[in-house]
Design a protein around this motif. Structure first.
Motif, PDB file in Angstrom:
ATOM      1  N   THR A  41       0.847  -1.127   0.042  1.00  0.00           N
ATOM      2  CA  THR A  41       0.226   0.164   0.165  1.00  0.00           C
ATOM      3  C   THR A  41       0.800   1.369  -0.081  1.00  0.00           C
ATOM      4  OG1 THR A  41      -1.703  -1.151   1.354  1.00  0.00           O
ATOM      5  CG2 THR A  41      -2.016   1.176   1.151  1.00  0.00           C
ATOM      6  N   ARG A  44       2.362   1.811  -3.390  1.00  0.00           N
ATOM      7  CA  ARG A  44       1.393   2.224  -4.231  1.00  0.00           C
ATOM      8  C   ARG A  44       1.400   3.804  -4.103  1.00  0.00           C
ATOM      9  NH1 ARG A  44      -4.014   0.608  -2.400  1.00  0.00           N
ATOM     10  NH2 ARG A  44      -3.877   2.763  -1.185  1.00  0.00           N
ATOM     11  N   SER A 161       1.445  -3.390  -7.517  1.00  0.00           N
ATOM     12  CA  SER A 161       0.522  -2.662  -6.529  1.00  0.00           C
ATOM     13  C   SER A 161      -0.044  -1.506  -7.020  1.00  0.00           C
ATOM     14  CB  SER A 161       1.172  -2.171  -5.223  1.00  0.00           C
ATOM     15  OG  SER A 161       2.373  -1.142  -5.458  1.00  0.00           O
TER      16      SER A 161
END
Length: 186
Positions: A41, A44, A161
């Motif tokens: 995350t 990303r 991602s």
């Protein structure tokens, strides 16, 4: 002379402590999935992971192989920070993780701390099976590598991602940069 510990290693140890303090039923499987969500995350959103671990597509989901191997004999830098113990459960033996000292937030950015809080809150009561399900969802990197491409135990690239359009934009940007650099050299 003391052992040199890099910034990513400090963040890994502190992240494990945080998850041990803020979630229930923290075993190896749940820990690996929380670290995966933290790293992927953050990558990303910012282009870089938090811990720097490399994850591989194993049957039970993404696994940071280096940490998996290390938990058999944790290094000295874990001493006083985390304890890893085997306990018997109804489903068999489980490696549990317990924090031995308070979490130190000084190693983290505000974004990283927010992500640690959000993941801990979201998965506080989740067990290993629920965590596995979360990482196996279609369109997520593990599913693409393991199920779609059939590359079992292959490394999961952080670039996966990114949303498809962001990934393609990034690839195009790199190609454009390389093209510009090669023209400047000629």
């Amino acid at each position: 002379m003391g052992m040199i510990i890099d910034h990513e290693r400090e963040k890994l140890i502190e992240s494990v402590k945080y998850f041990a303090q803020k979630t229930k039923k923290l075993g190896k499987v749940k820990l690996f999935k929380l670290l995966y969500f933290l790293d992927f995350t953050h990558f990303r959103d910012t282009g870089r992971p938090v811990t720097g671990l490399e994850y591989f597509a194993w049957k039970m989901g993404p696994v940071p192989k280096e940490l998996f191997d290390e938990l058999g004999q944790p290094g000295v830098d874990w001493q006083g920070n985390c304890a890893f113990r085997w306990v018997k459960t109804a489903k068999g033996d489980m490696l549990t993780v317990n924090a031995l000292s308070e979490f130190n937030p000084t190693h983290f950015s505000k974004r990283e701390l927010r992500l640690l809080r959000e993941l801990s809150a979201e998965f506080r009561d989740a067990d290993a099976e629920q965590m596995v399900e979360e990482t196996h969802l279609e369109n997520l990197p593990w599913h693409q590598i393991f199920e779609v491409e059939g590359r079992k135990q292959a490394q999961i690239p952080y670039l996966m991602s990114l949303k498809k359009q962001d990934y393609e934009f990034m690839l195009d940007s790199v190609r454009d940069r390389d093209l510009i650099v090669s023209k400047l050299r000629n």
